[in-house]
Scaffold this motif. Structure first.
Motif, PDB file in Angstrom:
ATOM      1  N   GLU A   2       3.377  -4.406   8.009  1.00 22.88           N
ATOM      2  CA  GLU A   2       2.034  -3.830   8.055  1.00 22.88           C
ATOM      3  C   GLU A   2       1.732  -3.221   9.423  1.00 22.88           C
ATOM      4  O   GLU A   2       1.235  -2.092   9.527  1.00 22.88           O
ATOM      5  CB  GLU A   2       0.985  -4.902   7.721  1.00 22.88           C
ATOM      6  CG  GLU A   2      -0.444  -4.375   7.757  1.00 22.88           C
ATOM      7  CD  GLU A   2      -1.472  -5.476   7.512  1.00 22.88           C
ATOM      8  OE1 GLU A   2      -2.672  -5.147   7.442  1.00 22.88           O
ATOM      9  OE2 GLU A   2      -1.079  -6.657   7.410  1.00 22.88           O
ATOM     10  N   THR A  24       4.183  -0.036  10.152  1.00 22.50           N
ATOM     11  CA  THR A  24       3.848   1.168   9.375  1.00 22.50           C
ATOM     12  C   THR A  24       2.488   1.717   9.791  1.00 22.50           C
ATOM     13  O   THR A  24       2.307   2.936   9.869  1.00 22.50           O
ATOM     14  CB  THR A  24       3.852   0.875   7.864  1.00 22.50           C
ATOM     15  OG1 THR A  24       2.993  -0.240   7.589  1.00 22.50           O
ATOM     16  CG2 THR A  24       5.251   0.544   7.390  1.00 22.50           C
ATOM     17  N   ARG A  25       1.533   0.834  10.059  1.00 19.47           N
ATOM     18  CA  ARG A  25       0.202   1.296  10.466  1.00 19.47           C
ATOM     19  C   ARG A  25       0.255   2.006  11.811  1.00 19.47           C
ATOM     20  O   ARG A  25      -0.358   3.073  11.995  1.00 19.47           O
ATOM     21  CB  ARG A  25      -0.766   0.106  10.536  1.00 19.47           C
ATOM     22  CG  ARG A  25      -2.201   0.523  10.877  1.00 19.47           C
ATOM     23  CD  ARG A  25      -3.151  -0.641  10.818  1.00 19.47           C
ATOM     24  NE  ARG A  25      -2.959  -1.558  11.938  1.00 19.47           N
ATOM     25  CZ  ARG A  25      -2.552  -2.801  11.809  1.00 19.47           C
ATOM     26  NH1 ARG A  25      -2.249  -3.294  10.614  1.00 19.47           N
ATOM     27  NH2 ARG A  25      -2.419  -3.585  12.866  1.00 19.47           N
ATOM     28  N   GLU A  54       3.520 -11.003  14.573  1.00 19.42           N
ATOM     29  CA  GLU A  54       2.584  -9.991  14.082  1.00 19.42           C
ATOM     30  C   GLU A  54       3.088  -8.584  14.385  1.00 19.42           C
ATOM     31  O   GLU A  54       3.003  -7.693  13.546  1.00 19.42           O
ATOM     32  CB  GLU A  54       1.206 -10.180  14.718  1.00 19.42           C
ATOM     33  CG  GLU A  54       0.211  -9.111  14.262  1.00 19.42           C
ATOM     34  CD  GLU A  54      -1.095  -9.138  15.045  1.00 19.42           C
ATOM     35  OE1 GLU A  54      -1.928  -8.242  14.825  1.00 19.42           O
ATOM     36  OE2 GLU A  54      -1.265 -10.048  15.896  1.00 19.42           O
ATOM     37  N   SER A  97       5.722  -7.198  11.995  1.00 24.15           N
ATOM     38  CA  SER A  97       5.413  -7.207  10.568  1.00 24.15           C
ATOM     39  C   SER A  97       5.443  -5.785  10.029  1.00 24.15           C
ATOM     40  O   SER A  97       5.193  -4.803  10.750  1.00 24.15           O
ATOM     41  CB  SER A  97       4.031  -7.820  10.317  1.00 24.15           C
ATOM     42  OG  SER A  97       3.009  -6.976  10.826  1.00 24.15           O
TER      43      SER A  97
END
Length: 327
Positions: free
Chosen positions: A317, A320-321, A312, A315
């Motif tokens: 996502e 970048t978050r 996780e 990842s």
């Protein structure tokens, strides 16, 4: 061939460096090798001062002119390819391009052995290379097949719409989960192979002779049993930037003895990997995110210490978050 009209009285190398989005050193090689004409006359002096309305033409050398004494006996994974560019997953311990000190086959040699037609914007010895990676660093590297594609990608490097997210294994966790390092880099006075991180000041400029602004963002991802996984995002692309900025934070990438790693466990390379590269495709304008899978040496350490927990955290996502919350 590319043509330009001059709109200001400046040196030839300064003008072309700006127009081609290349360093003055790279442009100077083109000029010196008789690839540049001013008003239809070859001009091989980089310091030549242009006049308004001068006409410049640049004839880029053919990449096929490259000759290597070393035969590539390895293969490189292609992550993405079309008629304009390709993205490779550079293995660790592979030198990107040749130099007088390089006595082995390089990534560029491999490209030429596969009969790729490549851009020559950086000169024939760096054919196709939009950016580079250190020998010990693995991961995503972008190759342009023509000069127009190369120039458009170079422009993205300049305006930061193209970039990379790196993963690194370090000896200690960062003191803060989110850090921005923004110190200039200079060549060490004691070891010319090494860069050091210093404040940008007149005093340091006089001391080191040259300073280059550099900015890197770091985030902690996971820590376990003395192995600490972090991610890094570059805002500038200086040589050894991540390594030098971490050393300034008293943190060291596993295996990076040049920058101060002193751990008992030895590594054959610096544990730094360009994990994602992103850019807008020069032709389609589509934004691409391309992942470079980890090599076995790096992946084995993750699986041994985190047992799947890392999936996780690494990842696209999540990365970048997390960077998006402070940069």
């Amino acid at each position: 061939m590319q043509n330009f009209s001059v709109d200001s009285c400046v040196r030839l190398d300064v003008f072309l460096a700006k127009k081609l989005n290349q360093s003055r050193n790279q442009v100077s090689m083109l000029i010196k090798d008789n690839h540049v004409k001013v008003n239809n006359q070859i001009q091989n002096k980089a310091s030549f001062v242009l006049k308004i309305d001068d006409e410049i033409s640049v004839q880029f050398p053919k990449a096929k002119e490259i000759q290597s004494d070393f035969e590539p006996k390895f293969d490189i994974e292609i992550l993405y390819e079309d008629e304009y560019l390709l993205v490779l997953n550079k293995p660790p311990l592979l030198t990107v391009h040749g130099a007088s000190s390089v006595k082995e086959a390089t990534l560029v040699d491999w490209l030429m052995s596969k009969n790729y037609v490549l851009s020559t914007l950086n000169g024939i010895n760096r054919a196709g290379l939009v950016h580079r990676l250190d020998k010990g660093t693995s991961g995503a590297i972008v190759i342009a097949k023509d000069n127009h594609t190369h120039q458009k990608l170079s422009e993205q490097l300049q305006d930061k719409s193209m970039g990379r997210y790196y993963l690194a294994l370090i000896d200690l966790p960062l003191k803060e989960d989110k850090i921005i390092a923004q110190k200039a880099l200079a060549r060490s006075l004691h070891n010319r192979m090494k860069k050091i991180s210093v404040e940008f000041s007149e005093e340091n400029l006089k001391k080191f002779g040259s300073l280059k602004n550099a900015k890197t963002a770091f985030i902690n991802l996971l820590s376990a049993q003395g192995v600490n996984l972090i991610a890094a995002k570059l805002f500038t692309g200086r040589t050894h930037q991540i390594r030098a900025h971490l050393a300034d934070l008293n943190r060291h990438i596993l295996g990076d003895e040049l920058y101060g790693y002193k751990g008992k466990e030895k590594f054959t390379r610096v544990m730094l990997h360009a994990y994602f590269v992103y850019f807008f495709h020069p032709k389609t304008k589509e934004k691409l995110y391309i992942k470079a899978p980890l090599f076995d040496d790096f992946d084995t350490i993750l699986k041994k210490n985190y047992k799947g927990e890392e999936n996780e955290k690494i990842s696209l996502e999540f990365i970048t978050r997390t960077f998006g919350t402070f940069v």
